[in-house]
Design a protein around this motif. Structure first.
Motif, PDB file in Angstrom:
ATOM      1  N   LEU A   1      31.921  54.435  39.905  1.00 24.79           N
ATOM      2  CA  LEU A   1      33.120  53.927  40.574  1.00 24.79           C
ATOM      3  C   LEU A   1      32.861  52.524  41.099  1.00 24.79           C
ATOM      4  N   LEU A   2      33.767  51.606  40.767  1.00 24.71           N
ATOM      5  CA  LEU A   2      33.756  50.244  41.312  1.00 24.71           C
ATOM      6  C   LEU A   2      34.906  50.148  42.303  1.00 24.71           C
ATOM      7  N   SER A   3      34.588  49.840  43.563  1.00 24.38           N
ATOM      8  CA  SER A   3      35.615  49.794  44.601  1.00 24.38           C
ATOM      9  C   SER A   3      35.397  48.582  45.486  1.00 24.38           C
ATOM     10  N   GLY A   4      36.447  48.214  46.221  1.00 24.21           N
ATOM     11  CA  GLY A   4      36.301  47.100  47.145  1.00 24.21           C
ATOM     12  C   GLY A   4      37.615  46.368  47.349  1.00 24.21           C
ATOM     13  N   GLU A   5      37.530  45.237  48.050  1.00 17.37           N
ATOM     14  CA  GLU A   5      38.672  44.390  48.335  1.00 17.37           C
ATOM     15  C   GLU A   5      38.310  42.945  48.040  1.00 17.37           C
ATOM     16  N   LEU A   6      39.209  42.246  47.335  1.00 19.07           N
ATOM     17  CA  LEU A   6      39.012  40.847  46.966  1.00 19.07           C
ATOM     18  C   LEU A   6      40.160  40.018  47.513  1.00 19.07           C
ATOM     19  N   VAL A   7      39.837  38.797  47.928  1.00 20.27           N
ATOM     20  CA  VAL A   7      40.843  37.891  48.483  1.00 20.27           C
ATOM     21  C   VAL A   7      40.627  36.512  47.902  1.00 20.27           C
ATOM     22  N   SER A   8      41.725  35.894  47.474  1.00 22.28           N
ATOM     23  CA  SER A   8      41.713  34.497  47.047  1.00 22.28           C
ATOM     24  C   SER A   8      42.687  33.736  47.933  1.00 22.28           C
ATOM     25  N   LYS A   9      42.148  32.793  48.701  1.00 17.57           N
ATOM     26  CA  LYS A   9      43.014  32.024  49.596  1.00 17.57           C
ATOM     27  C   LYS A   9      43.835  31.004  48.832  1.00 17.57           C
ATOM     28  N   GLN A  10      43.316  30.510  47.720  1.00 18.15           N
ATOM     29  CA  GLN A  10      44.055  29.577  46.869  1.00 18.15           C
ATOM     30  C   GLN A  10      43.786  29.942  45.423  1.00 18.15           C
ATOM     31  N   LEU A  11      44.796  30.499  44.775  1.00 12.86           N
ATOM     32  CA  LEU A  11      44.654  31.037  43.422  1.00 12.86           C
ATOM     33  C   LEU A  11      45.451  30.182  42.451  1.00 12.86           C
TER      34      LEU A  11
ATOM     35  N   ASP B   1      37.186  54.023  29.726  1.00 12.34           N
ATOM     36  CA  ASP B   1      36.776  55.367  30.111  1.00 12.34           C
ATOM     37  C   ASP B   1      35.297  55.436  30.504  1.00 12.34           C
ATOM     38  N   GLU B   2      34.641  54.264  30.620  1.00  8.26           N
ATOM     39  CA  GLU B   2      33.246  54.233  31.028  1.00  8.26           C
ATOM     40  C   GLU B   2      33.077  54.018  32.524  1.00  8.26           C
ATOM     41  N   ILE B   3      34.157  53.740  33.241  1.00  5.73           N
ATOM     42  CA  ILE B   3      34.067  53.442  34.658  1.00  5.73           C
ATOM     43  C   ILE B   3      35.412  53.733  35.311  1.00  5.73           C
ATOM     44  N   ASP B   4      35.388  54.126  36.583  1.00  2.00           N
ATOM     45  CA  ASP B   4      36.586  54.229  37.399  1.00  2.00           C
ATOM     46  C   ASP B   4      36.598  53.062  38.372  1.00  2.00           C
ATOM     47  N   ALA B   5      37.774  52.705  38.846  1.00  2.00           N
ATOM     48  CA  ALA B   5      37.880  51.554  39.755  1.00  2.00           C
ATOM     49  C   ALA B   5      38.961  51.808  40.790  1.00  2.00           C
ATOM     50  N   ASP B   6      38.740  51.245  41.967  1.00  2.00           N
ATOM     51  CA  ASP B   6      39.722  51.281  43.055  1.00  2.00           C
ATOM     52  C   ASP B   6      39.549  49.981  43.837  1.00  2.00           C
ATOM     53  N   VAL B   7      40.293  48.951  43.430  1.00  2.00           N
ATOM     54  CA  VAL B   7      40.100  47.600  43.964  1.00  2.00           C
ATOM     55  C   VAL B   7      41.448  47.040  44.420  1.00  2.00           C
ATOM     56  N   LYS B   8      41.456  46.464  45.616  1.00  2.00           N
ATOM     57  CA  LYS B   8      42.630  45.769  46.135  1.00  2.00           C
ATOM     58  C   LYS B   8      42.404  44.262  46.027  1.00  2.00           C
ATOM     59  N   PHE B   9      43.458  43.546  45.599  1.00  2.00           N
ATOM     60  CA  PHE B   9      43.347  42.097  45.437  1.00  2.00           C
ATOM     61  C   PHE B   9      44.536  41.423  46.092  1.00  2.00           C
ATOM     62  N   THR B  10      44.246  40.324  46.783  1.00  2.00           N
ATOM     63  CA  THR B  10      45.279  39.531  47.432  1.00  2.00           C
ATOM     64  C   THR B  10      45.080  38.069  47.080  1.00  2.00           C
ATOM     65  N   GLY B  11      46.099  37.462  46.504  1.00  5.19           N
ATOM     66  CA  GLY B  11      46.134  36.014  46.297  1.00  5.19           C
ATOM     67  C   GLY B  11      47.077  35.428  47.320  1.00  5.19           C
ATOM     68  N   GLU B  12      46.520  34.845  48.393  1.00  2.46           N
ATOM     69  CA  GLU B  12      47.339  34.419  49.520  1.00  2.46           C
ATOM     70  C   GLU B  12      48.251  33.253  49.168  1.00  2.46           C
ATOM     71  N   ARG B  13      47.771  32.373  48.327  1.00  2.00           N
ATOM     72  CA  ARG B  13      48.576  31.205  47.930  1.00  2.00           C
ATOM     73  C   ARG B  13      48.300  30.897  46.476  1.00  2.00           C
ATOM     74  N   ILE B  14      49.380  30.823  45.693  1.00  2.00           N
ATOM     75  CA  ILE B  14      49.240  30.561  44.272  1.00  2.00           C
ATOM     76  C   ILE B  14      49.608  29.111  43.981  1.00  2.00           C
ATOM     77  N   VAL B  15      48.696  28.404  43.338  1.00  2.00           N
ATOM     78  CA  VAL B  15      48.949  27.035  42.894  1.00  2.00           C
ATOM     79  C   VAL B  15      49.405  27.106  41.451  1.00  2.00           C
ATOM     80  N   ARG B  16      50.618  26.601  41.186  1.00  2.00           N
ATOM     81  CA  ARG B  16      51.176  26.726  39.845  1.00  2.00           C
ATOM     82  C   ARG B  16      51.998  25.481  39.535  1.00  2.00           C
ATOM     83  N   THR B  17      52.501  25.397  38.320  1.00  2.00           N
ATOM     84  CA  THR B  17      53.370  24.293  37.939  1.00  2.00           C
ATOM     85  C   THR B  17      54.723  24.461  38.623  1.00  2.00           C
ATOM     86  N   GLU B  18      55.500  23.383  38.665  1.00  2.00           N
ATOM     87  CA  GLU B  18      56.785  23.435  39.364  1.00  2.00           C
ATOM     88  C   GLU B  18      57.766  24.382  38.693  1.00  2.00           C
TER      89      GLU B  18
END
Length: 770
Positions: A372-382, A425-442
């Motif tokens: 099992l792969l678990s955890g929390e990830l955060v990107s302040k500027q994505l 099917d070789e691994i299970d996962a439980d991961v939370k991800f947050t991208g606080e601010r997305i930099v993108r084209t207009e």
């Protein structure tokens, strides 16, 4: 009995054992142990099923007991030395020997033998050379044939410390495609190794001494940053190593250091390790300690990890990760090592993936039936572009995406890179991800991202997958069944409070637009790529705009009201009240047909009909503007949206424009003031109260069949023909314009006769009434 005889008996009773002991000691001290080598070599060879030989001298010397108390101090310790040891290989191996040792030295505590314990306080291995080999059929030379096991042995092996001096290791693994050569050398004070060779380097045996040793080691580890000498050397390290080779066609280049003495008895003494390992484009730099090395108890190191793609870590670690841009991370790796139940935590790491920052904590836990792969990830500027490799959207035309064997067609927009579902099917996962601010084209009004990813037995669930879009939210639940072939997908999405003004940030006139868009969609599909999934999608999608305003210029431009457009440009734009905007599409085998597509305003009604083919990436839409009130110089005619996603085209109905222009010219010749009559638009607009009916229809939630099933739209449910019917009038009008009539029933949008824009009445007419 005479006294003299009694004295003789006593004398011989005491003298005989002493004499025997003395003789035994003399024999042991003077015995040539080389005489037992043939017997010893034969017994060991039989035990391991391989040739074993001590080719050099076999010597035994005696040392005074160290760290013992009481009568145990009277029992000397034997120091055994065996030189030039060889261990043979199986017949199929390429090298003649599996290993050689220049000299093996160990000290034995005799007293524990009484309780079936083999206690070796110190082992010194001088110049070992090991050749490891495994064939493609998984046969290897490091597994010994020791015969059938007869039960648990009553003997226990206890090793105190191991000291290594120089060495070589070669590994040829055809199963994993590894070819590696490593060298080991000693650094630091040679006196330490000389002391170990003489048997004077013996770890303490009493509990207090062990505790003191552990405390000292802990203090040393805590002050690791101060352990360096003035010349830059580090007292913690006594061994340096280097490895080069190849792994699955990737180059291996690794260097590192380790502690001088490997303590296997004291579980609290940390063993210092340092390594810089490069495999292809992946690099790992570690520095820290290993606790309880005999049983791999725990690991606590600083880890810096970098590479060109996180998906490449699968080959090295077995951890399934998505495709990413180049990355680098720094953090603390803490591991609790247990056979079959180890836990690795990459704690509080920070880094960058592409141009985005990334941080958090991830835990990899071994368990049955899958880790099992678990955890929390955060990107302040994505950076939004850094998400493209997740779905294979980073491929350039004619080239393949990362980790993809399929090239992206030059004329296609939707990614064709297949998902690696074979790894899910070789691994299970439980991961939370947050991208606080997305930099993108207009052009992309996406502001943030949150998702909760769960992977269980090959089934991937994103619940929710939430994008901040145009001041509102696009919340969806996506389920991908990787155990199905092809993969099955279900999407349930809801759009709430999307601002019209923010949806078109680059359109200048949209600044006068307000109002919100709400909608929902439910789709099912099968396929192993984004293109395949959309090209087989079935279900419904609905959008609604209510009680908003939109730029009048946009509406006038859509209606080709040239005079009003000019006036708007000269004297400014005015917002127009939206009575309602309603759009409903039915998706059937990758073709999205407009069931309802109406924009009703105070000045005009705009109806759209036709279809979008997601499999062939073609457009066939017809826009019918119907102005309310008088329009001067109106060239109003249907607009045809055709072409492909890569090269869309928009064109008016040339025939209608020609008729209007011809009428105006004829009137200009006969009655010049009347030349504007053909260009006037005095239509009154659509039916009253249609918004209430349209909005009522959209209140129903969209539906979708299970993956692999075909959507049954309103026409199908009523028993009508699944494909769109072409009215006779439409065919006649096509013939009148000199255009070939389309086939009455055709499941797909036909390819145009030439790469020119879509001809009016061809592709668009195909889906009228669909």
């Amino acid at each position: 009995m005479p006294a003299s005889r009694r004295q003789k008996i006593v004398f011989w009773s005491v003298f005989t054992p002493l004499a025997l002991i003395a003789i035994l000691v003399i024999v042991i001290l003077t015995f040539d142990w080389n005489r037992v080598k043939p017997w010893l070599n034969d017994k060991v060879s039989q035990a391991i099923g391989r040739p074993f030989a001590i080719n050099g001298d076999l010597m035994v010397t005696w040392k005074r007991a160290q760290g013992e108390t009481g009568w145990r101090t009277l029992v000397p310790w034997p120091r055994l030395s065996a030189k030039d040891i060889t261990i043979g290989n199986p017949d199929w191996a390429k090298a003649p020997n599996m290993g050689t040792i220049r000299e093996l030295i160990f000290v034995l505590r005799p007293v524990p033998l009484l309780v079936h314990e083999i206690n070796l306080p110190t082992i010194v291995v001088d110049s070992p050379a090991v050749w490891l080999e495994r064939l493609a059929d998984k046969r290897n030379n490091w597994t010994f044939d020791t015969g059938p096991k007869t039960g648990k042995s009553n003997w226990r092996l206890d090793i105190g410390e191991v000291v290594l001096q120089r060495g070589n290791l070669a590994l040829a693994d055809a199963a994993e495609k590894i070819d590696l050569q490593a060298t080991l050398d000693t650094v630091g004070d040679q006196a330490l190794y000389d002391k170990a060779r003489d048997g004077a380097l013996v770890p303490p045996t009493d509990a207090s001494a062990v505790s003191a040793s552990a405390s000292a080691a802990g203090a040393s580890a805590a002050g690791a940053s101060d352990a360096k000498n003035k010349d830059g050397s580090d007292d913690r390290y006594g061994i340096r190593w280097k490895a080069v080779g190849h792994y699955n066609q990737a180059t291996i280049n690794a260097t590192g250091k380790a502690g001088t003495v490997l303590s296997l008895r004291d579980v609290n003494t940390p063993y210092p390790v340092q390594a810089d390992v490069r495999v292809g484009a992946t690099r790992a730099i570690i520095e820290g300690t290993l606790t309880n090395p005999a049983h791999l108890g725990a690991l606590d190191v600083h880890l810096q990890l970098s590479g060109d793609n996180m998906a490449s870590l699968y080959q090295l670690t077995g951890i399934v990760l998505p495709s990413t841009p180049p990355y680098t991370t720094r953090g603390r790796l803490v591991a609790t090592l247990k056979k079959g139940a180890s836990t690795y935590t990459y704690r509080d790491f920070t880094g960058k993936v592409g141009g985005s920052d990334l941080g958090g904590t991830l835990t990899f836990a071994q368990r049955a039936p899958r880790p099992l792969l678990s955890g929390e990830l955060v990107s302040k500027q994505l950076l939004f572009a850094d998400l493209a490799p997740l779905i294979g959207a980073d491929a350039k035309p004619g080239q393949a995406a990362k980790e993809s064997p399929v090239r992206q067609p030059a004329n296609k927009v939707l990614p064709v890179a297949p998902f690696r579902t074979d790894r899910w099917d070789e691994i299970d996962a439980d991961v939370k991800f947050t991208g606080e601010r997305i930099v993108r084209t207009e052009e992309l009004p996406i502001t943030n991202l949150t998702t909760h990813l769960k992977l269980t037995d090959g089934v991937l669930l994103l619940d929710p997958l939430n994008f901040g879009v145009a001041g509102g939210n696009l919340v969806s639940t996506i389920r991908l069944d990787g155990k199905r072939e092809p993969m099955g997908a279900m999407v349930d999405a809801t759009a709430r409070h999307l601002k019209i003004k923010q949806l078109f940030p680059k359109v200048e006139s949209s600044r006068a637009s307000v109002g919100e868009i709400n909608g929902s969609a439910k789709l099912s599909a099968t396929g192993n790529s984004v293109a395949a999934l959309l090209g087989s999608s079935n279900g419904e999608a609905k959008l609604m705009v209510e009680n908003g305003t939109v730029s009048k210029f946009i509406l006038e431009a859509i209606g080709l009201n040239v005079g009003s457009v000019v006036i708007s440009k000269l004297f400014g734009d005015k917002p127009v009240q939206i009575n309602c905007g309603v759009s409903a599409f039915g998706f059937k085998d990758g073709v999205a047909r407009a069931q309802t597509f109406v924009l009703d305003t105070q000045d005009a009604i705009i109806n759209t009909e036709g279809a979008v083919d997601l499999k062939d990436e073609r457009l066939a839409l017809t826009i019918h503007p119907d102005s309310k009130g008088l329009r001067i110089i109106s060239l109003r005619s249907p607009l045809y949206v055709g072409g492909t996603f890569k090269n869309p085209s928009v064109s008016p109905n040339i025939a209608i424009l020609a008729l209007r222009a011809g009428g105006a010219l004829a009137l200009a010749l006969t009655a010049p003031p009347a030349l504007l009559l053909p260009l006037l638009d005095i239509s009154g607009g659509g039916e009253d109260g249609q918004c209430a009916r349209l909005l009522a229809e959209l209140k129903k939630r969209p539906t979708a069949p299970p993956p692999g099933k075909t959507y049954q739209g309103p026409a199908d449910k009523a028993g009508q023909q699944a494909g769109p019917a072409i009215p006779e009038s439409s065919t006649k009008s096509d013939a009148a314009r000199g255009e070939p009539a389309p086939a009455p029933t055709k499941p797909r949008i036909p390819a145009p006769a030439a790469p020119s824009p879509l001809r009016p009445g061809n592709d668009a007419q195909l889906y009228q009434g669909g």
